[in-house]
Design a protein around this motif. Structure first.
Motif, PDB file in Angstrom:
ATOM      1  N   LYS A   1      34.189 -54.576  57.995  1.00  0.00           N
ATOM      2  CA  LYS A   1      35.357 -55.178  58.654  1.00  0.00           C
ATOM      3  C   LYS A   1      35.083 -56.640  59.000  1.00  0.00           C
ATOM      4  O   LYS A   1      35.940 -57.502  58.804  1.00  0.00           O
ATOM      5  N   GLU A   2      33.887 -56.925  59.456  1.00  0.00           N
ATOM      6  CA  GLU A   2      33.524 -58.284  59.841  1.00  0.00           C
ATOM      7  C   GLU A   2      33.567 -59.248  58.652  1.00  0.00           C
ATOM      8  O   GLU A   2      34.160 -60.322  58.741  1.00  0.00           O
TER       9      GLU A   2
ATOM     10  N   PHE B   1      31.825 -60.109  46.324  1.00  0.00           N
ATOM     11  CA  PHE B   1      31.239 -60.388  47.633  1.00  0.00           C
ATOM     12  C   PHE B   1      29.827 -60.905  47.429  1.00  0.00           C
ATOM     13  O   PHE B   1      29.026 -60.276  46.743  1.00  0.00           O
ATOM     14  N   GLU B   2      29.537 -62.068  48.018  1.00  0.00           N
ATOM     15  CA  GLU B   2      28.207 -62.694  47.942  1.00  0.00           C
ATOM     16  C   GLU B   2      27.672 -62.759  46.519  1.00  0.00           C
ATOM     17  O   GLU B   2      26.520 -62.429  46.244  1.00  0.00           O
ATOM     18  N   GLY B   3      28.511 -63.171  45.596  1.00  0.00           N
ATOM     19  CA  GLY B   3      28.087 -63.351  44.211  1.00  0.00           C
ATOM     20  C   GLY B   3      28.004 -62.081  43.382  1.00  0.00           C
ATOM     21  O   GLY B   3      27.712 -62.139  42.196  1.00  0.00           O
ATOM     22  N   GLU B   4      28.265 -60.943  43.999  1.00  0.00           N
ATOM     23  CA  GLU B   4      28.245 -59.675  43.279  1.00  0.00           C
ATOM     24  C   GLU B   4      29.672 -59.262  42.953  1.00  0.00           C
ATOM     25  O   GLU B   4      30.578 -59.455  43.750  1.00  0.00           O
TER      26      GLU B   4
ATOM     27  N   GLU C   1      36.249 -62.310  57.982  1.00  0.00           N
ATOM     28  CA  GLU C   1      35.765 -63.687  57.799  1.00  0.00           C
ATOM     29  C   GLU C   1      36.208 -64.296  56.466  1.00  0.00           C
ATOM     30  O   GLU C   1      35.916 -65.450  56.181  1.00  0.00           O
ATOM     31  N   GLY C   2      36.911 -63.520  55.642  1.00  0.00           N
ATOM     32  CA  GLY C   2      37.407 -64.038  54.372  1.00  0.00           C
ATOM     33  C   GLY C   2      36.350 -64.157  53.300  1.00  0.00           C
ATOM     34  O   GLY C   2      36.468 -64.989  52.395  1.00  0.00           O
ATOM     35  N   LEU C   3      35.318 -63.329  53.375  1.00  0.00           N
ATOM     36  CA  LEU C   3      34.206 -63.421  52.434  1.00  0.00           C
ATOM     37  C   LEU C   3      34.333 -62.487  51.233  1.00  0.00           C
ATOM     38  O   LEU C   3      33.490 -62.507  50.347  1.00  0.00           O
ATOM     39  N   VAL C   4      35.391 -61.675  51.204  1.00  0.00           N
ATOM     40  CA  VAL C   4      35.561 -60.684  50.136  1.00  0.00           C
ATOM     41  C   VAL C   4      36.815 -61.019  49.336  1.00  0.00           C
ATOM     42  O   VAL C   4      37.862 -61.320  49.904  1.00  0.00           O
TER      43      VAL C   4
ATOM     44  N   GLU D   1      41.364 -63.116  44.632  1.00  0.00           N
ATOM     45  CA  GLU D   1      42.014 -63.623  45.842  1.00  0.00           C
ATOM     46  C   GLU D   1      41.342 -63.061  47.087  1.00  0.00           C
ATOM     47  O   GLU D   1      40.960 -61.894  47.116  1.00  0.00           O
ATOM     48  N   ILE D   2      41.239 -63.889  48.121  1.00  0.00           N
ATOM     49  CA  ILE D   2      40.635 -63.450  49.375  1.00  0.00           C
ATOM     50  C   ILE D   2      41.452 -62.297  49.944  1.00  0.00           C
ATOM     51  O   ILE D   2      42.674 -62.367  50.007  1.00  0.00           O
TER      52      ILE D   2
END
Length: 71
Positions: free
Chosen positions: A32-33, A62-65, A37-40, A45-46
């Motif tokens: 959820k966090e 997510f995080e380059g994966e 934070e818009g990281l996924v 699209e975010i």
């Protein structure tokens, strides 16, 4: 790119469940966090909905994966 195969009886998986199942995060709270934070991203699209339903062919980043959902 990794893939996540949906169980035969399932039509979709929630975004937070996918992040946990692929060990991208340690817990639902962490999922959820990072989503808040818009990281996924979903299909480029975010995504801000942690219960977003993911169907066959969709791609999560997510995080380059990257993970592709397959039926």
């Amino acid at each position: 790119m990794e893939t996540l195969k949906l169980r035969e009886k399932d039509e979709f998986i929630n975004l937070s469940q996918l992040l946990k199942a692929m060990n991208m995060v340690e817990s639902g709270a962490m999922a959820k966090e990072v989503i808040d934070e818009g990281l996924v991203m979903v299909d480029g699209e975010i995504e801000s909905r942690y219960r977003r339903k993911l169907y066959d062919g969709m791609i999560v980043e997510f995080e380059g994966e990257k993970v592709k959902i397959v039926k």
